[in-house]
Design a protein around this motif. Structure first.
Motif, PDB file in Angstrom:
ATOM      1  N   VAL A 245     -42.412 -10.398 -13.136  1.00  0.00           N
ATOM      2  CA  VAL A 245     -43.428  -9.860 -12.046  1.00  0.00           C
ATOM      3  C   VAL A 245     -44.614 -10.330 -11.919  1.00  0.00           C
ATOM      4  O   VAL A 245     -45.546 -10.416 -12.305  1.00  0.00           O
ATOM      5  CB  VAL A 245     -43.353  -8.334 -11.409  1.00  0.00           C
ATOM      6  CG1 VAL A 245     -43.961  -7.872 -12.060  1.00  0.00           C
ATOM      7  CG2 VAL A 245     -42.958  -8.086  -9.186  1.00  0.00           C
ATOM      8  N   ASP A 246     -44.584 -11.224 -10.085  1.00  0.00           N
ATOM      9  CA  ASP A 246     -46.350 -11.805  -9.407  1.00  0.00           C
ATOM     10  C   ASP A 246     -45.711 -12.282  -7.897  1.00  0.00           C
ATOM     11  O   ASP A 246     -45.121 -11.382  -8.053  1.00  0.00           O
ATOM     12  CB  ASP A 246     -46.254 -13.211 -10.386  1.00  0.00           C
ATOM     13  CG  ASP A 246     -45.477 -13.904 -10.242  1.00  0.00           C
ATOM     14  OD1 ASP A 246     -45.130 -14.129  -9.507  1.00  0.00           O
ATOM     15  OD2 ASP A 246     -45.309 -15.395 -11.027  1.00  0.00           O
ATOM     16  N   PRO A 247     -46.987 -12.010  -7.737  1.00  0.00           N
ATOM     17  CA  PRO A 247     -47.261 -12.574  -5.943  1.00  0.00           C
ATOM     18  C   PRO A 247     -45.773 -12.745  -5.527  1.00  0.00           C
ATOM     19  O   PRO A 247     -45.679 -12.808  -4.275  1.00  0.00           O
ATOM     20  CB  PRO A 247     -48.383 -12.483  -5.611  1.00  0.00           C
ATOM     21  CG  PRO A 247     -48.931 -12.014  -7.386  1.00  0.00           C
ATOM     22  CD  PRO A 247     -48.020 -12.677  -8.165  1.00  0.00           C
ATOM     23  N   ILE A 248     -45.311 -14.261  -6.478  1.00  0.00           N
ATOM     24  CA  ILE A 248     -44.240 -14.655  -5.846  1.00  0.00           C
ATOM     25  C   ILE A 248     -43.010 -14.317  -6.906  1.00  0.00           C
ATOM     26  O   ILE A 248     -41.767 -14.683  -5.783  1.00  0.00           O
ATOM     27  CB  ILE A 248     -44.412 -16.220  -5.980  1.00  0.00           C
ATOM     28  CG1 ILE A 248     -44.286 -16.868  -7.072  1.00  0.00           C
ATOM     29  CG2 ILE A 248     -46.071 -16.737  -5.282  1.00  0.00           C
ATOM     30  CD1 ILE A 248     -44.846 -18.133  -7.577  1.00  0.00           C
ATOM     31  N   ALA A 249     -42.925 -14.092  -7.317  1.00  0.00           N
ATOM     32  CA  ALA A 249     -41.341 -13.845  -8.325  1.00  0.00           C
ATOM     33  C   ALA A 249     -41.064 -12.685  -8.689  1.00  0.00           C
ATOM     34  O   ALA A 249     -42.359 -11.783  -8.968  1.00  0.00           O
ATOM     35  CB  ALA A 249     -41.227 -15.137  -8.718  1.00  0.00           C
ATOM     36  N   GLU A 250     -39.848 -12.060  -8.916  1.00  0.00           N
ATOM     37  CA  GLU A 250     -39.431 -10.582  -9.626  1.00  0.00           C
ATOM     38  C   GLU A 250     -38.147 -11.501 -10.311  1.00  0.00           C
ATOM     39  O   GLU A 250     -37.467 -11.331  -9.487  1.00  0.00           O
ATOM     40  CB  GLU A 250     -39.261  -9.329  -9.208  1.00  0.00           C
ATOM     41  CG  GLU A 250     -39.024  -8.719  -9.966  1.00  0.00           C
ATOM     42  CD  GLU A 250     -38.787  -6.727  -9.498  1.00  0.00           C
ATOM     43  OE1 GLU A 250     -38.690  -6.328  -9.767  1.00  0.00           O
ATOM     44  OE2 GLU A 250     -39.384  -7.108  -8.106  1.00  0.00           O
ATOM     45  N   VAL A 251     -38.147 -11.526 -11.334  1.00  0.00           N
ATOM     46  CA  VAL A 251     -37.366 -11.973 -12.425  1.00  0.00           C
ATOM     47  C   VAL A 251     -36.821 -11.666 -13.221  1.00  0.00           C
ATOM     48  O   VAL A 251     -37.680 -10.492 -14.078  1.00  0.00           O
ATOM     49  CB  VAL A 251     -37.043 -13.553 -12.806  1.00  0.00           C
ATOM     50  CG1 VAL A 251     -37.195 -14.827 -11.133  1.00  0.00           C
ATOM     51  CG2 VAL A 251     -38.791 -13.591 -13.798  1.00  0.00           C
ATOM     52  N   VAL A 252     -35.278 -11.135 -13.563  1.00  0.00           N
ATOM     53  CA  VAL A 252     -34.764  -9.730 -14.958  1.00  0.00           C
ATOM     54  C   VAL A 252     -34.407 -11.625 -15.475  1.00  0.00           C
ATOM     55  O   VAL A 252     -32.733 -11.825 -15.001  1.00  0.00           O
ATOM     56  CB  VAL A 252     -34.183  -9.011 -14.511  1.00  0.00           C
ATOM     57  CG1 VAL A 252     -34.236  -8.503 -15.872  1.00  0.00           C
ATOM     58  CG2 VAL A 252     -35.124  -8.393 -13.624  1.00  0.00           C
ATOM     59  N   GLY A 253     -34.102 -11.437 -17.067  1.00  0.00           N
ATOM     60  CA  GLY A 253     -33.274 -12.250 -17.846  1.00  0.00           C
ATOM     61  C   GLY A 253     -33.739 -13.594 -18.713  1.00  0.00           C
ATOM     62  O   GLY A 253     -34.359 -14.036 -17.574  1.00  0.00           O
ATOM     63  N   TRP A 254     -33.017 -14.252 -19.287  1.00  0.00           N
ATOM     64  CA  TRP A 254     -32.995 -15.443 -19.508  1.00  0.00           C
ATOM     65  C   TRP A 254     -33.052 -16.718 -19.037  1.00  0.00           C
ATOM     66  O   TRP A 254     -33.963 -17.302 -18.730  1.00  0.00           O
ATOM     67  CB  TRP A 254     -32.709 -15.415 -21.608  1.00  0.00           C
ATOM     68  CG  TRP A 254     -33.340 -15.294 -22.295  1.00  0.00           C
ATOM     69  CD1 TRP A 254     -34.117 -14.805 -21.993  1.00  0.00           C
ATOM     70  CD2 TRP A 254     -33.009 -14.400 -23.779  1.00  0.00           C
ATOM     71  NE1 TRP A 254     -35.056 -14.181 -23.884  1.00  0.00           N
ATOM     72  CE2 TRP A 254     -33.703 -14.226 -24.536  1.00  0.00           C
ATOM     73  CE3 TRP A 254     -31.439 -15.208 -24.190  1.00  0.00           C
ATOM     74  CZ2 TRP A 254     -33.232 -14.184 -25.793  1.00  0.00           C
ATOM     75  CZ3 TRP A 254     -31.000 -15.226 -25.556  1.00  0.00           C
ATOM     76  CH2 TRP A 254     -31.928 -14.057 -26.463  1.00  0.00           C
ATOM     77  N   ASP A 255     -32.171 -16.509 -17.895  1.00  0.00           N
ATOM     78  CA  ASP A 255     -31.896 -17.302 -17.419  1.00  0.00           C
ATOM     79  C   ASP A 255     -32.642 -17.202 -15.815  1.00  0.00           C
ATOM     80  O   ASP A 255     -33.134 -18.331 -15.213  1.00  0.00           O
ATOM     81  CB  ASP A 255     -30.255 -16.953 -17.052  1.00  0.00           C
ATOM     82  CG  ASP A 255     -28.986 -17.340 -17.344  1.00  0.00           C
ATOM     83  OD1 ASP A 255     -29.495 -17.730 -18.511  1.00  0.00           O
ATOM     84  OD2 ASP A 255     -27.844 -16.551 -17.076  1.00  0.00           O
ATOM     85  N   ALA A 256     -33.089 -15.996 -15.404  1.00  0.00           N
ATOM     86  CA  ALA A 256     -34.273 -15.877 -13.943  1.00  0.00           C
ATOM     87  C   ALA A 256     -35.311 -16.268 -14.293  1.00  0.00           C
ATOM     88  O   ALA A 256     -35.818 -17.315 -13.634  1.00  0.00           O
ATOM     89  CB  ALA A 256     -33.751 -14.661 -13.894  1.00  0.00           C
ATOM     90  N   ILE A 257     -35.481 -15.641 -15.675  1.00  0.00           N
ATOM     91  CA  ILE A 257     -36.806 -16.637 -16.816  1.00  0.00           C
ATOM     92  C   ILE A 257     -36.393 -18.322 -16.044  1.00  0.00           C
ATOM     93  O   ILE A 257     -38.052 -18.989 -15.157  1.00  0.00           O
ATOM     94  CB  ILE A 257     -37.189 -16.657 -17.443  1.00  0.00           C
ATOM     95  CG1 ILE A 257     -37.424 -14.687 -17.439  1.00  0.00           C
ATOM     96  CG2 ILE A 257     -38.755 -16.358 -17.659  1.00  0.00           C
ATOM     97  CD1 ILE A 257     -38.140 -13.848 -18.592  1.00  0.00           C
TER      98      ILE A 257
END
Length: 126
Positions: free
Chosen positions: A41-53
């Motif tokens: 998570v950072d100011p422009i995104a929140e992602v979870v898991g290998w595919d999303a990263i």
């Protein structure tokens, strides 16, 4: 390899991941750096898991073609926590953005959760 050396390798691979333009190479690095259900998570995104990263990194690469992400200082670690500074550089070497990432680290040295902070605003896409 001791834990500090393992962490340094993981951080080096993290920056390699950001700069890997080949999809297979990038995906391999994602899996080496992150646990399978890691959260970023950072100011422009929140992602979870290998595919999303992986998709997030590919999207940033498309938005900022030819740019690189580089470490700007040594990682600092205690217990299962880690922080390190970084910069987004243009193809000409100009610094567009700096920040610091704070990470919770698994026992194998991979990232469980990363919280990124930007110094200033988000730069305009190229």
């Amino acid at each position: 390899m001791d834990q500090k050396s393992n962490i340094n390798v993981t951080v080096e691979n993290y920056f390699e991941m950001w700069n890997a333009r080949d999809a297979r190479t990038r995906r391999t690095l994602v899996e080496e750096v992150w646990t399978e259900q890691a959260r970023s998570v950072d100011p422009i995104a929140e992602v979870v898991g290998w595919d999303a990263i992986d998709q997030f990194v590919a999207g940033v690469q498309q938005q900022y073609p030819g740019h690189t992400v580089v470490g700007t200082g040594a990682p600092d670690q205690h217990h299962d926590r880690l922080r390190f500074p970084w910069a987004l550089k243009s193809p000409k070497g100009e610094t567009l953005l700096t920040g610091i990432d704070c990470v919770k680290v698994a026992s194998d040295g991979r990232f469980i959760e990363l919280v990124g902070f930007f110094d200033g605003g988000v730069p305009a896409a190229s």
